[in-house]
Design an enzyme around this catalytic site. Sequence first.
Site, PDB file in Angstrom:
ATOM      1  N   ASP A 187       0.854  -1.182   0.000  1.00  0.00           N
ATOM      2  CA  ASP A 187       0.000   0.000   0.000  1.00  0.00           C
ATOM      3  C   ASP A 187       0.894   1.239   0.000  1.00  0.00           C
ATOM      4  O   ASP A 187       1.809   1.346   0.828  1.00  0.00           O
ATOM      5  CB  ASP A 187      -0.900   0.001   1.241  1.00  0.00           C
ATOM      6  CG  ASP A 187      -2.266   0.586   0.957  1.00  0.00           C
ATOM      7  OD1 ASP A 187      -3.272  -0.016   1.384  1.00  0.00           O
ATOM      8  OD2 ASP A 187      -2.326   1.644   0.283  1.00  0.00           O
ATOM      9  N   ASP A 204      -2.995   4.806  -2.458  1.00  0.00           N
ATOM     10  CA  ASP A 204      -4.056   5.382  -1.637  1.00  0.00           C
ATOM     11  C   ASP A 204      -4.449   6.778  -2.128  1.00  0.00           C
ATOM     12  O   ASP A 204      -3.587   7.651  -2.246  1.00  0.00           O
ATOM     13  CB  ASP A 204      -3.520   5.481  -0.203  1.00  0.00           C
ATOM     14  CG  ASP A 204      -4.585   5.839   0.794  1.00  0.00           C
ATOM     15  OD1 ASP A 204      -5.495   5.029   0.989  1.00  0.00           O
ATOM     16  OD2 ASP A 204      -4.505   6.931   1.384  1.00  0.00           O
ATOM     17  N   GLU A 243      -6.315   3.980  -6.055  1.00  0.00           N
ATOM     18  CA  GLU A 243      -7.605   4.191  -5.400  1.00  0.00           C
ATOM     19  C   GLU A 243      -8.035   5.605  -5.777  1.00  0.00           C
ATOM     20  O   GLU A 243      -7.354   6.570  -5.419  1.00  0.00           O
ATOM     21  CB  GLU A 243      -7.500   4.059  -3.883  1.00  0.00           C
ATOM     22  CG  GLU A 243      -8.858   4.188  -3.209  1.00  0.00           C
ATOM     23  CD  GLU A 243      -8.784   4.586  -1.754  1.00  0.00           C
ATOM     24  OE1 GLU A 243      -7.826   5.266  -1.369  1.00  0.00           O
ATOM     25  OE2 GLU A 243      -9.686   4.196  -1.003  1.00  0.00           O
ATOM     26  N   HIS A 265     -11.132  -2.747   3.455  1.00  0.00           N
ATOM     27  CA  HIS A 265     -11.033  -2.358   4.868  1.00  0.00           C
ATOM     28  C   HIS A 265     -11.837  -1.103   5.187  1.00  0.00           C
ATOM     29  O   HIS A 265     -11.926  -0.685   6.352  1.00  0.00           O
ATOM     30  CB  HIS A 265      -9.568  -2.157   5.226  1.00  0.00           C
ATOM     31  CG  HIS A 265      -8.957  -1.022   4.488  1.00  0.00           C
ATOM     32  ND1 HIS A 265      -8.713  -1.041   3.121  1.00  0.00           N
ATOM     33  CD2 HIS A 265      -8.575   0.201   4.900  1.00  0.00           C
ATOM     34  CE1 HIS A 265      -8.199   0.108   2.745  1.00  0.00           C
ATOM     35  NE2 HIS A 265      -8.106   0.893   3.796  1.00  0.00           N
ATOM     36  N   ASP A 266     -12.390  -0.469   4.139  1.00  0.00           N
ATOM     37  CA  ASP A 266     -13.181   0.754   4.345  1.00  0.00           C
ATOM     38  C   ASP A 266     -14.678   0.520   4.209  1.00  0.00           C
ATOM     39  O   ASP A 266     -15.463   1.438   4.498  1.00  0.00           O
ATOM     40  CB  ASP A 266     -12.806   1.815   3.292  1.00  0.00           C
ATOM     41  CG  ASP A 266     -11.426   2.378   3.492  1.00  0.00           C
ATOM     42  OD1 ASP A 266     -10.832   2.823   2.488  1.00  0.00           O
ATOM     43  OD2 ASP A 266     -10.921   2.358   4.630  1.00  0.00           O
TER      44      ASP A 266
END
Length: 568
Positions: A104, A218, A271, A344-345
């Site tokens: 990430d 991210d 993302e 995870h969100d």
Amino acid sequence: MKKDVYVSDPWWKNSVVYQVYPRSFFDFNDDGVGDLKGLWAHASRLAALGIGAVWLSPVYVSPMRDNGYDIANYDAIDPTFGSLDDLDDVIDILHSLGIRLIMDLVVNHTSSDHPWFKESCDPDSPKRDWYIWRSRRSECTPNEGAGPGEWRGDEPNQWRSAFSGPTWTWHEPSQSYYMHLFSPEQPDLNWENPELRQEIYAMMRRWLDRGVDGFRMDVINLISKPENLYEDGPGGLDRAMFGPRFHEYMQEMRREVFDAYPDRTFLTVGETPGATPDQASLTTDPTRRELDMVFQFEHMGLDSADGDKFHPKPLHLPDMKENLARWCRELEGRGWNALYLSNHDQPRPVSRFGNDREYRHQSATAWGAMLHAHKGTPFVYQGEEIGMANFPWESIDQFNDVETINYWRECVELGGQDPTQVWPGIVAMSRDNARTPVQWADLPHGGFGSSATPWLPVNPDYSQVNVSDQASDPNSTWCFYQTMIGLRDSYEILTEGSFELLQAEDEHLWWVRREWHGEILDAVANMSDEPYELALPEGEVLLANYPDAAEHRSTGVLRPWETVWIWR
Ligand code: TEU
């Protein structure tokens, strides 16, 4: 045609990527928090599932204000997760199992604990310009008594942070504001500064030199901010999406980082909140040499009543069907899409979109099968493969997530809203629903590995929903995912085939058709609690979530949440 083994070029087109959120994956050192050794210890289980790559959420040094998405040292592993040696062991074992590792990359912002930011707080520092500092609006009179997360009234603009409150925090010593699209502990980096960019690229190359196979980036489409940040009116992340120099930076990053390794094929996935298919095509068109694929967010907002994720409404299935179909149609021949429902969100899909009570297995697998039938690279989030559900929260004090806690404070503690009106949205949509520990076995704490109390509570349904029981049950959700993922290695049609959505307006039936060199693959699902009458097309049943599907198809009825893939 069915092949013994089909490997796409590039490899990531027909791979399934598995996301590991390390603090909730497996706790090897018995401190109640997941760690890298926990991933190492379960790598063979991931290999058995058939995944081709792991996306590892951040493990770098962090004060964990946002559980690692606030990085204080890009080149070191936080002791919570282990050491660089532990990461090397993870890289080695994954590679030995034919699995690639995607790290990430969080470079829109750092932690306020990062030494860069501490230096930047000095107006005379050469790193002052590595972050985004602006003077107050002198025409406004500030509320000097404003506390953390509250508005002073002289901020450069009225943008709202994604984690509630203003996007600006006043720094008294230097009499300036600094910008943070997320929490005040996550100051945004200034990508306009070429020295900063080169430092980021050098750091990325150090990870690739270590054997990492690419990055999930991210909120990468937020890094280029509008030239003038002084403006009136409302705003937030939307004002920073796909800014004026975004594509320039992506092409520079490709040249400065990935092109330095001509004999390696990496995976880069951005993302990109707010992305449309057109922007995704610009970003993922291979001829533009930017990113390989993006995560879109349109389909994650279809069950919001008013644009606020904590105001959910029931999903209207045709909206989801049409959205995923539009992305397939509009990226066809122009770019590539990352397919996901879970990360995870996001709350657990089986609770959010399925029926996690009467039809847990059937609805979890129906959603998985229909997602994986689309064109793109599927991403599976830890626990999705066993149908893990949202947690039965009882108190706001149970939550850890900064977004959830700040939202509750903004609405209830500062905003005076009725807590009973705010609570249902928190319970349904909090990111902590995805962050409860993976349920490995019918053992204390769900076999998370620790006799220590895990950092978040384990869902009490772990006795009924866990990896160990499901991996040995051929009719389980885990085995369904294993079969489904395996088909991608044999059926080129899943990766390369054309895409067509049938009966788009039907509110219960989801029917996707793929075609490739005379082959047809029909993915069909009854996305409801009621039976659905349908004469299925002829062909071989490749995948089914009811064990007797092949025999039952002659009845012309799809049972609740029944899904099949039929190939001819
Ligand atoms: O999330 C980006 C983002 O847009 C989030 O606001 C997300 O959409 C929201 O949490 C959904 O409820 C990324 C990471 O995935 C997230 O975990 C981080 O908190 C965030 O960036 C800041 O790094």
